[in-house]
Design an enzyme around this catalytic site. Structure first.
Site, PDB file in Angstrom:
ATOM      1  CG  PHE A 196      -1.927   1.017   1.309  1.00  0.00           C
ATOM      2  CD1 PHE A 196      -3.062   0.912   0.525  1.00  0.00           C
ATOM      3  CD2 PHE A 196      -1.792   2.107   2.142  1.00  0.00           C
ATOM      4  CE1 PHE A 196      -4.055   1.884   0.578  1.00  0.00           C
ATOM      5  CE2 PHE A 196      -2.775   3.083   2.210  1.00  0.00           C
ATOM      6  CZ  PHE A 196      -3.906   2.976   1.427  1.00  0.00           C
ATOM      7  CE1 TYR A 212      -9.029   1.799   7.592  1.00  0.00           C
ATOM      8  CE2 TYR A 212      -7.920   2.498   9.597  1.00  0.00           C
ATOM      9  CZ  TYR A 212      -7.910   2.318   8.229  1.00  0.00           C
ATOM     10  OH  TYR A 212      -6.797   2.648   7.511  1.00  0.00           O
ATOM     11  NE  ARG A 214     -10.291  -2.433  -2.558  1.00  0.00           N
ATOM     12  CZ  ARG A 214      -9.620  -1.911  -1.528  1.00  0.00           C
ATOM     13  NH1 ARG A 214      -8.419  -2.363  -1.229  1.00  0.00           N
ATOM     14  NH2 ARG A 214     -10.126  -0.939  -0.821  1.00  0.00           N
TER      15      ARG A 214
HETATM   16  C1  LIG Z   1      -5.594   0.665   4.864  1.00  0.00           C
HETATM   17  C2  LIG Z   1      -4.096   0.605   4.865  1.00  0.00           C
HETATM   18  C3  LIG Z   1      -3.322   1.634   5.426  1.00  0.00           C
HETATM   19  C4  LIG Z   1      -3.980   2.895   5.952  1.00  0.00           C
HETATM   20  O1  LIG Z   1      -3.222   3.509   6.941  1.00  0.00           O
HETATM   21  P1  LIG Z   1      -3.921   4.549   7.930  1.00  0.00           P
HETATM   22  O2  LIG Z   1      -2.806   5.210   8.605  1.00  0.00           O
HETATM   23  O3  LIG Z   1      -4.830   3.773   8.829  1.00  0.00           O
HETATM   24  O4  LIG Z   1      -4.734   5.486   7.083  1.00  0.00           O
HETATM   25  C5  LIG Z   1      -1.959   1.472   5.479  1.00  0.00           C
HETATM   26  N1  LIG Z   1      -1.357   0.355   4.992  1.00  0.00           N
HETATM   27  C6  LIG Z   1      -2.070  -0.643   4.427  1.00  0.00           C
HETATM   28  C7  LIG Z   1      -1.380  -1.848   3.899  1.00  0.00           C
HETATM   29  C8  LIG Z   1      -3.457  -0.543   4.332  1.00  0.00           C
HETATM   30  O5  LIG Z   1      -4.163  -1.505   3.754  1.00  0.00           O
END
Ligand SMILES: *Cc1c(COP(=O)(O)O)cnc(C)c1O
Length: 397
Positions: free
Chosen positions: A113, A209, A356
């Site tokens: 991500f 979440y 998705r």
């Molecule tokens: C959803 C997601 C995030 C989001 O990070 P936040 O700090 O909670 O916004 C980060 N890394 C991955 C792999 C995710 O799937």
């Protein structure tokens, strides 16, 4: 009532909606409303600052951490809850690098991500000293590991394709080369069985979440293997990670074990909502959830491929090689998803062309899968996505 009828009844699902986006934001547990209302009225409202002692607020993150630990194969006391996942990635990566004073390379994969990759880039900037980030294709991670690699940082389930890395095998291969591992469980926790201890994982992080249904902005978590926790100094040495927060000492001393990974004041209202979501998981177990998730996703793939062949499966076909989501590529995927959402089938879109769909056995049913397939068929085969209102781009896709 079967177990999954019971768990479905525990969520406030809007009438007429088929919710296939619990991989982005899980739905509202019905009990969260009363629990947070009572927290506001009976705890915050009456106890004020005393609530930290009288209502157990200060101990709450540890209690929640132990409940999450059970879902990811970790022992009590090894999971700290708080902050957002991006912050926990920063802490875990920094900690892992500290265990590797002689190596400078962070290895990740192109399926990770963006936030995880940006955090790694930022940390490299901040640390100086010649750190590098190597991004391999997901299938080439094992062969990209070398004696230069300090840390292998991967998200177990690819957010775009649902492709599942083999955590135990890759962790073993990493350790054989002297590499420390950081696993991001964002799309694993509450979706598939995870056994951090069994895999001998070093560090792990995740959010609450998505499949855990903790609510928008619910706090993240971090895990460290017990024997590693005391060998690291946290990158964010906040007062609540201090050995004696209320001594208000002038200088930082890390708390015992993983408590040093706490940063600041815990989000008590969010934790109360999250607790009600974790209650629902107690009605079943991750192996049962996983088996049903495979049933649902296989049914979905079979249906879509039979009736909407313009959609191309980009998730692994073998259910054991994917998490709890299914992705299809379609050139006009954004507009097609808008058309589906207008019909009450909520999935999401990831650029450039991925539609998705997430499957959450706690509330999704076979009947919903069949209706979703029918809607997809109509939207695609009748080109309903071409309507002008589905071409407008929103900020959150
Ligand atoms: C959803 C997601 C995030 C989001 O990070 P936040 O700090 O909670 O916004 C980060 N890394 C991955 C792999 C995710 O799937």
């Amino acid at each position: 009532m079967s177990i999954f009828e019971q768990t479905r009844a525990a969520f406030a699902l809007p009438e007429g909606i088929i919710y296939l986006d619990g991989n982005s934001l899980g739905p509202l547990p019905k009990a969260a409303e009363a629990r947070t209302a009572s927290l506001l009225r009976d705890e915050w409202g009456t106890q004020l600052i005393r609530g930290w002692n009288t209502c157990g607020w200060m101990a709450q993150p540890d209690k929640t951490g132990d409940r999450i630990a059970r879902l990811i194969g970790a022992a009590p006391g090894t999971v700290a809850v708080g902050d957002t996942l991006s912050i926990k990635v920063h802490q875990a990566l920094h900690a892992a690098l500290q265990l590797q004073p002689d190596r400078r390379e962070i290895l990740t994969c192109s399926g990770n991500f963006p936030s995880d990759i940006y955090i790694a880039e930022g940390l490299i900037e901040t640390l100086g000293g010649g750190y590098t980030l190597k991004i391999a294709a997901p299938e080439e991670v094992a062969s990209a590991m070398s004696a230069k690699t300090a840390v292998l940082m991967l998200t177990e389930v690819d957010y775009r394709t649902g492709r599942l890395h083999d955590m135990p095998t890759l962790t073993g291969q990493a350790h054989a080369k002297g590499i420390t591992t950081v696993w991001d469980l964002a799309h694993s926790t509450g979706a598939i069985p995870v056994d951090l201890e069994g895999a001998d994982a070093d560090f792990a992080v995740g959010c609450t979440y998505k499949y855990l249904n903790g609510g928008p902005g619910a706090p993240a978590f971090i895990y460290a293997k017990p024997e590693l926790a005391e060998r690291i100094m946290p990158s964010l040495p906040g007062w609540l990670g201090h050995a004696a927060p209320f001594a208000f000492e002038e200088s930082y001393r890390p708390g015992p074990g993983l408590t040093r990974m706490r940063v600041g004041t815990p989000p008590i209202i969010a934790l109360a909502a999250l607790e009600t979501a974790l209650d629902i998981f107690e009605q079943t177990d991750m192996a049962t959830i996983r088996a049903r998730s495979i049933t649902l996703s296989e049914r979905f793939i079979k249906g879509v491929e039979a009736t909407a062949p313009a959609l191309r499966l980009v998730s692994p076909r073998d259910p054991k090689a994917r998490g709890s989501q299914v992705s299809f590529a379609f050139k006009e995927g954004y507009s097609a998803m808008q058309a589906l959402i207008a019909r009450g089938v909520i999935g999401d879109f990831r650029a450039p062309d991925i539609m998705r769909f997430g499957f959450a056995p706690l509330y999704n049913t076979e009947a919903e899968i069949d209706r979703a397939v029918d809607h997809i068929t109509e939207v695609i085969t009748q080109n309903l996505w071409q309507a002008p209102e589905y071409q407008i781009r929103h900020a959150v896709t």
